[in-house]
Scaffold this motif. Structure first.
Motif, PDB file in Angstrom:
ATOM      1  N   TYR A  89      30.870  55.559  25.086  1.00  0.00           N
ATOM      2  CA  TYR A  89      30.256  54.690  26.087  1.00  0.00           C
ATOM      3  C   TYR A  89      31.200  54.544  27.272  1.00  0.00           C
ATOM      4  O   TYR A  89      32.411  54.517  27.105  1.00  0.00           O
ATOM      5  CB  TYR A  89      29.977  53.291  25.512  1.00  0.00           C
ATOM      6  N   ALA A  90      30.631  54.433  28.454  1.00  0.00           N
ATOM      7  CA  ALA A  90      31.417  54.141  29.657  1.00  0.00           C
ATOM      8  C   ALA A  90      31.264  52.659  29.964  1.00  0.00           C
ATOM      9  O   ALA A  90      30.189  52.089  29.793  1.00  0.00           O
ATOM     10  CB  ALA A  90      30.924  54.980  30.833  1.00  0.00           C
ATOM     11  N   GLY A  91      32.347  52.049  30.425  1.00  0.00           N
ATOM     12  CA  GLY A  91      32.299  50.640  30.781  1.00  0.00           C
ATOM     13  C   GLY A  91      31.525  50.420  32.070  1.00  0.00           C
ATOM     14  O   GLY A  91      31.279  51.347  32.852  1.00  0.00           O
ATOM     15  N   PHE A  92      31.102  49.193  32.298  1.00  0.00           N
ATOM     16  CA  PHE A  92      30.406  48.868  33.536  1.00  0.00           C
ATOM     17  C   PHE A  92      31.374  48.952  34.705  1.00  0.00           C
ATOM     18  O   PHE A  92      32.527  48.538  34.593  1.00  0.00           O
ATOM     19  CB  PHE A  92      29.825  47.456  33.478  1.00  0.00           C
ATOM     20  N   PRO A  93      30.932  49.471  35.849  1.00  0.00           N
ATOM     21  CA  PRO A  93      31.819  49.494  37.014  1.00  0.00           C
ATOM     22  C   PRO A  93      32.072  48.082  37.514  1.00  0.00           C
ATOM     23  O   PRO A  93      31.245  47.186  37.329  1.00  0.00           O
ATOM     24  CB  PRO A  93      31.040  50.321  38.049  1.00  0.00           C
ATOM     25  N   SER A  94      33.214  47.894  38.139  1.00  0.00           N
ATOM     26  CA  SER A  94      33.535  46.562  38.664  1.00  0.00           C
ATOM     27  C   SER A  94      32.657  46.279  39.884  1.00  0.00           C
ATOM     28  O   SER A  94      32.280  47.184  40.622  1.00  0.00           O
ATOM     29  CB  SER A  94      35.004  46.480  39.046  1.00  0.00           C
ATOM     30  N   PRO A  95      32.294  45.005  40.112  1.00  0.00           N
ATOM     31  CA  PRO A  95      31.438  44.681  41.267  1.00  0.00           C
ATOM     32  C   PRO A  95      32.145  44.982  42.581  1.00  0.00           C
ATOM     33  O   PRO A  95      33.333  44.772  42.722  1.00  0.00           O
ATOM     34  CB  PRO A  95      31.166  43.192  41.113  1.00  0.00           C
ATOM     35  N   ARG A  96      31.386  45.459  43.548  1.00  0.00           N
ATOM     36  CA  ARG A  96      31.947  45.834  44.843  1.00  0.00           C
ATOM     37  C   ARG A  96      31.966  44.668  45.830  1.00  0.00           C
ATOM     38  O   ARG A  96      32.826  44.562  46.654  1.00  0.00           O
ATOM     39  CB  ARG A  96      31.145  46.977  45.452  1.00  0.00           C
ATOM     40  N   ARG A  97      30.948  43.787  45.742  1.00  0.00           N
ATOM     41  CA  ARG A  97      30.857  42.675  46.681  1.00  0.00           C
ATOM     42  C   ARG A  97      31.144  41.371  45.950  1.00  0.00           C
ATOM     43  O   ARG A  97      30.512  41.060  44.947  1.00  0.00           O
ATOM     44  CB  ARG A  97      29.458  42.618  47.288  1.00  0.00           C
ATOM     45  N   ALA A  98      32.070  40.616  46.456  1.00  0.00           N
ATOM     46  CA  ALA A  98      32.472  39.379  45.788  1.00  0.00           C
ATOM     47  C   ALA A  98      31.412  38.293  45.904  1.00  0.00           C
ATOM     48  O   ALA A  98      31.266  37.469  45.029  1.00  0.00           O
ATOM     49  CB  ALA A  98      33.790  38.877  46.369  1.00  0.00           C
TER      50      ALA A  98
END
Length: 121
Positions: A89-98
């Motif tokens: 499994y690949a982890g979720f990408p980190s959010p780009r917009r705070a």
């Protein structure tokens, strides 16, 4: 981050032996990845242990998968009474917009307020 979920299944009475063999395999110096945890099943398919590991990148995961496939006794489960299932499994990408979460919460708040008061904004 990449994750691997390994399921080792055997007869329920042989489960302590399967767990001990898997620990020896995972504590080997050549083993890549970080061992996050291991769980046995109490409901559903009995006689299985699930092992969760984390890898830094896909190359490290691929290297460890290749090592397991070419190993004479991967996870100590090479006898005919134990099966191995390996899932990646690949982890979720980190959010780009705070501010994205705050905007969604604001919209949810306004919708809830509209339903309670009947007012529209």
């Amino acid at each position: 981050m990449f994750y691997e979920l390994v399921t080792l299944s055997s007869h329920i009475l042989k489960l302590p032996e399967v767990i001990a063999n898997a620990e020896v395999y995972l504590n080997h110096p050549k083993t890549a990845g970080c061992w996050l945890g291991a769980w046995t099943s109490e409901n559903g398919r009995l006689g299985s242990v699930r092992i969760l590991r984390r890898f830094v990148d896909a190359g490290e995961l691929s290297q460890e998968r290749t090592r397991a496939l070419h190993h004479a006794n991967p996870f100590g489960a090479a006898d005919g009474t134990c099966t191995i299932e390996m899932e990646s499994y690949a982890g979720f990408p980190s959010p780009r917009r705070a501010g994205f979460v705050r905007q969604v919460l604001r919209v949810s708040y306004l919708l809830a307020k509209t339903r309670r008061t009947g007012a529209y904004y």
